[in-house]
Each structure stands twice: as structure tokens, then as C-alpha cells.
Write an enzyme that holds these catalytic residues in place. Sequence first.
Site, mmCIF file in Angstrom:
data_model
loop_
_atom_site.group_PDB
_atom_site.id
_atom_site.type_symbol
_atom_site.label_atom_id
_atom_site.label_comp_id
_atom_site.label_asym_id
_atom_site.label_seq_id
_atom_site.Cartn_x
_atom_site.Cartn_y
_atom_site.Cartn_z
ATOM 1 N N ASN A 7 0.841 -1.197 0.000
ATOM 2 C CA ASN A 7 0.000 0.000 0.000
ATOM 3 C C ASN A 7 0.876 1.246 0.000
ATOM 4 O OD1 ASN A 7 -2.223 1.723 0.195
ATOM 5 N ND2 ASN A 7 -2.189 1.688 2.416
ATOM 6 N N HIS A 8 1.792 1.312 -0.947
ATOM 7 C CA HIS A 8 2.638 2.495 -1.042
ATOM 8 C C HIS A 8 2.498 3.088 -2.440
ATOM 9 C CE1 HIS A 8 5.045 -0.970 -2.332
ATOM 10 N NE2 HIS A 8 5.715 -0.144 -3.111
ATOM 11 N N TYR A 61 0.208 7.893 -13.805
ATOM 12 C CA TYR A 61 -0.329 7.202 -12.634
ATOM 13 C C TYR A 61 -1.232 6.053 -13.061
ATOM 14 C CZ TYR A 61 -2.647 6.539 -8.123
ATOM 15 O OH TYR A 61 -3.145 5.996 -6.953
ATOM 16 N N SER A 62 -2.107 6.324 -14.018
ATOM 17 C CA SER A 62 -3.026 5.304 -14.506
ATOM 18 C C SER A 62 -2.260 4.160 -15.165
ATOM 19 C CB SER A 62 -4.020 5.919 -15.492
ATOM 20 O OG SER A 62 -5.010 4.986 -15.876
ATOM 21 N N LYS A 119 -0.900 1.862 -12.506
ATOM 22 C CA LYS A 119 -1.947 1.086 -11.844
ATOM 23 C C LYS A 119 -2.516 0.010 -12.763
ATOM 24 C CE LYS A 119 -1.695 3.095 -7.886
ATOM 25 N NZ LYS A 119 -1.194 2.341 -6.715
ATOM 26 N N LEU A 145 -10.472 8.132 -4.460
ATOM 27 C CA LEU A 145 -9.792 9.208 -3.745
ATOM 28 C C LEU A 145 -10.135 9.147 -2.265
ATOM 29 C CD1 LEU A 145 -8.094 11.829 -4.037
ATOM 30 C CD2 LEU A 145 -10.273 13.054 -4.305
ATOM 31 N N ARG A 146 -9.096 9.153 -1.422
ATOM 32 C CA ARG A 146 -9.308 9.150 0.019
ATOM 33 C C ARG A 146 -9.026 10.528 0.595
ATOM 34 N NH1 ARG A 146 -6.794 5.086 -2.399
ATOM 35 N NH2 ARG A 146 -5.177 4.576 -0.913
ATOM 36 N N ALA A 177 -4.501 14.528 3.078
ATOM 37 C CA ALA A 177 -4.087 15.869 2.668
ATOM 38 C C ALA A 177 -3.269 15.828 1.381
ATOM 39 C CB ALA A 177 -3.288 16.527 3.790
ATOM 40 N N SER A 178 -2.346 14.851 1.270
ATOM 41 C CA SER A 178 -1.497 14.769 0.082
ATOM 42 C C SER A 178 -2.308 14.464 -1.168
ATOM 43 C CB SER A 178 -0.419 13.696 0.280
ATOM 44 O OG SER A 178 -1.017 12.430 0.549
#
Length: 205
Positions: free
Chosen positions: A33-34, A97-98, A101, A131-132, A135-136
Amino acid sequence: MKVLLLTGLGALFFAYYWDDNFDPGGLDYLVLNHIGGVPAGTRARTPQATRWLMQVNFLSYVQLTSRALPSLTDSKGSLVVVSSLLGRVPTSFSTPYSAAKFALDSFFGSLRRELDVQDVNVAITMCVLGLRDRASAAEAVRGVTRVKAAPGPKAALAVIRGGATRAAGVFYPWRFHLLCLLRRWLPRPRAWFIRQDLNVTAAAA
């Protein structure tokens, strides 16, 4: 029970500087989970950004999995891979990013099939999250998306539950499962839904 949870950039260093004296024996769960990230938008679509994200978000996962798989095989353990909706449904202004993933989804999907035909009892749980409320994450997509962030603790609970039950897939929020299905069945409505959540002007700036 032995659980190895790898998160943040520390996981990247762990992946490539794994001490030869570190013994993963008896490992029951490996949770990957990084992430590495760059701000959303067209400026992130560069070879340098893509290389960085592939290193952190894909290749380090492969490295850690190859190190831990023998121990997980012995313990009939579980491999929990935290990924993203963008690894199932491509969207605008998230190209590198996509790509990373999608590579995760393909690699671990193929690995699951390999383990199955070899009768290796190691569960692989792919977690497709949105999206969680970190803050980042909020800063990276500021002004680009209108999507409401999901509560981080609830997403974590979904990941834990999926790993504990050896589920093949976890979708949080649950509606993402429907969106993934729409990608194949109804591509035009899916594109319309995605466009509603984007601020195209800000992303292209």
C-alpha cells in the site's frame, strides 16, 4: 500470525535494499500500500514522471512480491494489493499514474492465474479504491476533480476485510464495481460520467 505492511516511500527502500538477513519466514499476509504521486494535469505527462511512478507504483510491488512469495506459499498466505480505480478505468490528466496502476492489475491478475494452475494456495486480493481524504491526495488533485473523497478509515476497513476473507477483489466505494463493469458494457456513458467530475481548464493549465 505474521503480517508485513508496507506503505509510504519506506517501502520503496525496503524493496531494493532488503537485507539478506531479513527472514520473511512464517509470513501470512503481505499488504502492499505504497504510492508515489505527481500533481494531476498535463504537466505530469513526462518521461521522468512516468519512470518515477512506474518505479514506485509498479516495479517495487513486483520486487517485494518476488521476495515474499516463497514464504507466503509455505504458509498458504495472502497477498493484498492496494490499487486504484484508475487502474481499471482510465481517466483524463492521470496518464503516468493510470499506466502504473493498469500494470499492477495486469501483473497480479496474471500471477493469480499462474498460482492457480500450479495449485499454489496463495490468495491475491486486488483493492480498487478511489480518492481518500488524505491531505497529500487532496493537494495533488486540487482544482482538477470534483469527486468527493471517501473516508480513509472506511477504506482501510474494506481492505482488511477483503484480505481476511481472501476475496479476489475489493471495491470501495462499492459503486466503483459498477463503473468498472460500465467500462466494457457501455463505454460512452462511462466517458460522460468521468467528464462530469473533471475541471478540464484547471487540469490543462
